[in-house]
Design a protein around this motif. Sequence first.
Motif, PDB file in Angstrom:
ATOM      1  N   HIS A 141       0.835  -1.207   0.000  1.00  0.00           N
ATOM      2  CA  HIS A 141       0.000   0.000   0.000  1.00  0.00           C
ATOM      3  C   HIS A 141       0.872   1.261   0.000  1.00  0.00           C
ATOM      4  CE1 HIS A 141      -3.516   2.439   0.516  1.00  0.00           C
ATOM      5  NE2 HIS A 141      -3.082   2.918   1.668  1.00  0.00           N
TER       6      HIS A 141
ATOM      7  N   ASP B 231       2.378   1.740  -3.408  1.00  0.00           N
ATOM      8  CA  ASP B 231       1.349   2.222  -4.335  1.00  0.00           C
ATOM      9  C   ASP B 231       1.098   3.716  -4.143  1.00  0.00           C
ATOM     10  OD1 ASP B 231      -0.822   2.043  -6.260  1.00  0.00           O
ATOM     11  OD2 ASP B 231      -2.193   2.088  -4.547  1.00  0.00           O
TER      12      ASP B 231
ATOM     13  N   TYR C  62       1.748  -4.087  -8.937  1.00  0.00           N
ATOM     14  CA  TYR C  62       0.569  -3.804  -8.117  1.00  0.00           C
ATOM     15  C   TYR C  62      -0.533  -3.174  -8.972  1.00  0.00           C
ATOM     16  CZ  TYR C  62      -2.100  -2.366  -4.003  1.00  0.00           C
ATOM     17  OH  TYR C  62      -3.089  -2.204  -3.061  1.00  0.00           O
TER      18      TYR C  62
ATOM     19  N   GLN D  65      -4.245  -4.632  -9.878  1.00  0.00           N
ATOM     20  CA  GLN D  65      -5.487  -3.875  -9.714  1.00  0.00           C
ATOM     21  C   GLN D  65      -6.276  -3.856 -11.020  1.00  0.00           C
ATOM     22  OE1 GLN D  65      -3.675  -0.230  -8.221  1.00  0.00           O
ATOM     23  NE2 GLN D  65      -4.577  -0.594  -6.214  1.00  0.00           N
TER      24      GLN D  65
END
Length: 138
Positions: A40, A43, A107, A111
């Motif tokens: 996270h 990102d 990542y 998604q």
Amino acid sequence: MDKSVFLLTVFQDLSSKIHEIKEQAFRRSDCQDLSVANLHYIDVISTLHNPTFVELAKKLGLSKPSVTIMVNKLLEKGYVQKTRSPDDGRVFYITLTAKGRKIATSYHEAQQKVVEYISSKLTPKDVETLIVLLTKIS
């Protein structure tokens, strides 16, 4: 079945499917040393494009000391680097290393695979409705 129980079951099933899709995408990358929280952070750093610690903390809704601890862990693992501001020596920018950019790309691809999966199960009209509903609850 009670509506709330059914809704919870649907959310759990969807969450499991999303996790499965992301796992498949990450099996190809070298990121076994990263937690979900690490991913996270990477990102968000990627999205903010070289934020300061204060900017990252604000975006994550966390304190600067908490962010500093996590960024230092990512620094030790070689995913980020700190760069001192040329204008203000007290300010550091957080940038992704090549290793960090590779993970950020993976990542984002994961998604996108989740979006593609959901879109493939719905009609275009259903997708529009889903967007409206998710916007209401987010």
